[in-house]
Design a protein around this motif. Structure first.
Motif, PDB file in Angstrom:
ATOM      1  N   UNK A 154       0.813  -1.211   0.000  1.00 28.58           N
ATOM      2  CA  UNK A 154       0.000   0.000   0.000  1.00 28.58           C
ATOM      3  C   UNK A 154       0.851   1.268   0.000  1.00 28.58           C
ATOM      4  N   UNK A 155       2.111   1.167   0.420  1.00 26.30           N
ATOM      5  CA  UNK A 155       2.956   2.354   0.458  1.00 26.30           C
ATOM      6  C   UNK A 155       4.267   2.082   1.163  1.00 26.30           C
TER       7      UNK A 155
ATOM      8  N   UNK B  81      -2.387   5.538   3.360  1.00 23.46           N
ATOM      9  CA  UNK B  81      -1.768   4.255   3.015  1.00 23.46           C
ATOM     10  C   UNK B  81      -2.480   3.100   3.708  1.00 23.46           C
ATOM     11  N   UNK B  82      -2.936   3.333   4.932  1.00 24.64           N
ATOM     12  CA  UNK B  82      -3.597   2.271   5.703  1.00 24.64           C
ATOM     13  C   UNK B  82      -5.087   2.542   5.880  1.00 24.64           C
ATOM     14  N   UNK B  83      -5.633   3.467   5.073  1.00 31.40           N
ATOM     15  CA  UNK B  83      -7.017   3.909   5.286  1.00 31.40           C
ATOM     16  C   UNK B  83      -8.058   2.866   4.911  1.00 31.40           C
ATOM     17  N   UNK B  84      -7.794   2.100   3.858  1.00 23.67           N
ATOM     18  CA  UNK B  84      -8.795   1.128   3.418  1.00 23.67           C
ATOM     19  C   UNK B  84      -9.056   0.098   4.515  1.00 23.67           C
ATOM     20  N   UNK B  85     -10.324  -0.257   4.702  1.00 22.13           N
ATOM     21  CA  UNK B  85     -10.690  -1.192   5.765  1.00 22.13           C
ATOM     22  C   UNK B  85     -10.137  -2.584   5.465  1.00 22.13           C
TER      23      UNK B  85
ATOM     24  N   UNK C  12       0.187  -3.591  13.764  1.00 22.40           N
ATOM     25  CA  UNK C  12      -1.111  -3.121  14.256  1.00 22.40           C
ATOM     26  C   UNK C  12      -1.127  -1.598  14.252  1.00 22.40           C
ATOM     27  N   UNK C  13      -2.271  -1.032  13.919  1.00 22.59           N
ATOM     28  CA  UNK C  13      -2.417   0.417  13.873  1.00 22.59           C
ATOM     29  C   UNK C  13      -2.431   0.984  15.297  1.00 22.59           C
ATOM     30  N   UNK C  14      -1.614   2.012  15.521  1.00 23.71           N
ATOM     31  CA  UNK C  14      -1.551   2.670  16.822  1.00 23.71           C
ATOM     32  C   UNK C  14      -2.279   4.015  16.804  1.00 23.71           C
ATOM     33  N   UNK C  15      -1.942   4.861  15.848  1.00 25.61           N
ATOM     34  CA  UNK C  15      -2.509   6.205  15.767  1.00 25.61           C
ATOM     35  C   UNK C  15      -2.746   6.558  14.304  1.00 25.61           C
TER      36      UNK C  15
END
Length: 209
Positions: free
Chosen positions: A39-40, A57-61, A86-89
């Motif tokens: 994604x990026x 870059x990480x927006x898509x579900x 894992x997404x933090x912020x």
């Protein structure tokens, strides 16, 4: 924590120093082929287990049916290793995101104080502008900071103001670096850095065509 060198160096030495901090950001699923989708770009900060990238870059579900998760690819020599993440912020207004990776920490890049950054300064950025077509090899481009300008620029008249522009004006503007350089979508999330020290100046997030 591991840190990349910030001593004075030429660009060739700087690239060698920061490459171990650069990762491919994407998603992973054992139920599809290919299992990893890019994604990026991202890079290590803090204690080396935190990766900075763009929110878009990480927006898509994530696809729950595919058991999809965030992941990064880390290059060690000629071998790519996958790390779970894992997404933090996620800060949508500034298009910035932090994800945390598993495994040993990476060399963390340092941030250059904004007060030391000037228009006309020579800069470089590194990432994966054409994805995996060349085997996910980091590519470096050079340029200059052509302008430091507010991201929210009022329109000529009220009919040109859109809802997103109004919301940004209400929440407060912030400055961005306009570059005289060539970048591509895969560069999103990659670091813009000082050629001599390797310190991060900004994050690539937008290309005008």
């Amino acid at each position: 924590a591991l840190t990349a060198p910030s001593v004075q160096a030429n660009l060739q030495e700087t690239i060698i120093a920061i490459k171990p901090s650069i990762v491919v950001v994407g998603t992973f699923s054992q139920l599809r082929s290919p299992s990893f989708l890019m994604r990026g770009t991202g890079f290590a900060l803090g204690d080396g287990s935190v990766i900075a990238t763009n929110t878009h870059v990480i927006a898509a579900s994530l696809d729950a049916a595919q058991q999809e998760t965030f992941a990064v690819l880390v290059r060690q020599g000629d071998v790519l290793h996958r790390r779970n993440a894992t997404l933090q912020i996620a800060d949508k207004d500034h298009d910035l995101a932090l994800i945390k990776i598993t495994g040993p920490p990476l060399p963390a890049l340092k941030i250059k104080p904004p007060a030391e950054i000037r228009e006309g300064q020579s800069v470089a950025f590194i990432g994966f502008p054409i994805g995996g077509s060349l085997g996910f090899s980091p590519v470096t481009h050079r340029g200059i900071i052509s302008s430091i300008t507010p991201i929210a620029i009022p329109a000529g008249n009220s009919t040109q103001l859109k809802e997103k522009s109004i919301q940004r004006l209400r929440s407060g503007s912030f400055s961005i670096y306009q570059l005289d350089a060539t970048a591509y979508p895969g560069n999103s999330g990659g670091p813009l850095f000082d050629e001599e020290t390797g310190e991060v100046i900004g994050i690539l997030n937008m290309v005008f065509v």
